[in-house]
Motif scaffolding. Structure first.
Motif, PDB file in Angstrom:
ATOM      1  N   SER A  23       1.714 -15.813  33.702  1.00 46.46           N
ATOM      2  CA  SER A  23       0.563 -15.099  34.256  1.00 46.46           C
ATOM      3  C   SER A  23       1.019 -14.010  35.210  1.00 46.46           C
ATOM      4  CB  SER A  23      -0.385 -16.063  34.965  1.00 46.46           C
ATOM      5  OG  SER A  23       0.270 -16.707  36.047  1.00 46.46           O
ATOM      6  N   SER A  24       2.268 -14.115  35.702  1.00 48.13           N
ATOM      7  CA  SER A  24       2.831 -13.054  36.539  1.00 48.13           C
ATOM      8  C   SER A  24       4.350 -13.107  36.463  1.00 48.13           C
ATOM      9  CB  SER A  24       2.379 -13.184  37.995  1.00 48.13           C
ATOM     10  OG  SER A  24       2.961 -14.316  38.607  1.00 48.13           O
ATOM     11  N   SER A  31       5.032 -16.977  37.463  1.00 49.33           N
ATOM     12  CA  SER A  31       4.047 -18.052  37.365  1.00 49.33           C
ATOM     13  C   SER A  31       3.684 -18.233  35.903  1.00 49.33           C
ATOM     14  CB  SER A  31       2.791 -17.725  38.178  1.00 49.33           C
ATOM     15  OG  SER A  31       3.089 -17.717  39.555  1.00 49.33           O
ATOM     16  N   TYR A  32       3.592 -19.487  35.499  1.00 49.60           N
ATOM     17  CA  TYR A  32       3.201 -19.815  34.129  1.00 49.60           C
ATOM     18  C   TYR A  32       1.685 -19.787  33.989  1.00 49.60           C
ATOM     19  CZ  TYR A  32       7.911 -21.706  33.198  1.00 49.60           C
ATOM     20  OH  TYR A  32       9.252 -21.864  33.010  1.00 49.60           O
ATOM     21  N   THR A  33       1.214 -19.590  32.763  1.00 53.84           N
ATOM     22  CA  THR A  33      -0.210 -19.747  32.473  1.00 53.84           C
ATOM     23  C   THR A  33      -0.513 -21.240  32.414  1.00 53.84           C
ATOM     24  OG1 THR A  33       0.077 -19.824  30.080  1.00 53.84           O
ATOM     25  CG2 THR A  33      -0.221 -17.622  31.082  1.00 53.84           C
ATOM     26  N   PRO A  34      -1.779 -21.645  32.555  1.00 57.26           N
ATOM     27  CA  PRO A  34      -2.118 -23.067  32.397  1.00 57.26           C
ATOM     28  C   PRO A  34      -1.713 -23.606  31.014  1.00 57.26           C
ATOM     29  CG  PRO A  34      -3.928 -21.916  33.446  1.00 57.26           C
ATOM     30  CD  PRO A  34      -2.936 -20.860  33.003  1.00 57.26           C
ATOM     31  N   GLU A  35      -1.817 -22.781  29.999  1.00 56.16           N
ATOM     32  CA  GLU A  35      -1.433 -23.204  28.646  1.00 56.16           C
ATOM     33  C   GLU A  35       0.064 -23.502  28.561  1.00 56.16           C
ATOM     34  OE1 GLU A  35      -5.144 -20.997  28.697  1.00 56.16           O
ATOM     35  OE2 GLU A  35      -3.146 -20.345  29.313  1.00 56.16           O
ATOM     36  N   THR A  36       0.864 -22.703  29.247  1.00 57.99           N
ATOM     37  CA  THR A  36       2.310 -22.941  29.247  1.00 57.99           C
ATOM     38  C   THR A  36       2.638 -24.248  29.957  1.00 57.99           C
ATOM     39  OG1 THR A  36       2.760 -20.576  29.161  1.00 57.99           O
ATOM     40  CG2 THR A  36       4.555 -21.989  29.926  1.00 57.99           C
ATOM     41  N   TRP A  37       1.984 -24.495  31.092  1.00 55.71           N
ATOM     42  CA  TRP A  37       2.203 -25.774  31.785  1.00 55.71           C
ATOM     43  C   TRP A  37       1.827 -26.937  30.877  1.00 55.71           C
ATOM     44  CZ3 TRP A  37       5.539 -26.490  35.226  1.00 55.71           C
ATOM     45  CH2 TRP A  37       5.740 -25.609  36.299  1.00 55.71           C
ATOM     46  N   SER A  55       7.874 -10.828  30.008  1.00 51.51           N
ATOM     47  CA  SER A  55       6.467 -10.553  30.318  1.00 51.51           C
ATOM     48  C   SER A  55       5.624 -10.416  29.058  1.00 51.51           C
ATOM     49  CB  SER A  55       6.341  -9.281  31.155  1.00 51.51           C
ATOM     50  OG  SER A  55       6.963  -9.459  32.400  1.00 51.51           O
ATOM     51  N   GLY A 100       3.852 -13.682  26.745  1.00 55.60           N
ATOM     52  CA  GLY A 100       2.555 -14.321  26.913  1.00 55.60           C
ATOM     53  C   GLY A 100       2.552 -15.669  27.615  1.00 55.60           C
TER      54      GLY A 100
END
Length: 108
Positions: free
Chosen positions: A78-79, A9-15, A72, A75
């Protein structure tokens, strides 16, 4: 070579970065696994508990762990979870070997 299924799962920042600048992350994933002598068999995005899935082939657990740790540690996720997959033949071999294990249930 062993097969591995990864869920990420991506972080919101990555999206947000990908929305602003879309790119094919399968190409990046391919380069990561090939750097340890492996192969990427598939890269999918999904709805649900995880944003995406990868099917990898790697020479061994250490090689796959190196890729997983590098990803991982970057950064952007998120998972990141990886499962070693067994072939049917490997599972049958394990089932036959299990007969030799003298397991005792707790309290038995």
């Amino acid at each position: 070579m062993p097969l591995y299924l990864s869920r990420f799962s991506y972080t919101p920042e990555t999206w947000a970065r990908l929305i602003g600048r879309p790119e094919d992350r399968a190409q990046a994933a391919r380069s990561y696994i090939e750097s340890v002598g492996g192969k990427l068999h598939g890269f999918w995005y999904a709805f649900g508990a995880h944003d995406g899935y990868n099917l990898w082939e790697a020479p061994d657990n250490v090689s796959m762990a190196a890729v997983a740790l590098a990803i991982s540690g970057g950064g952007a996720l998120s998972s990141f979870e990886t499962t070693v997959l067994l072939t049917v033949d490997e599972t049958i071999e394990a089932l036959r070997a299990a007969e030799q294990v003298q397991y005792r249930a707790p309290g038995a």
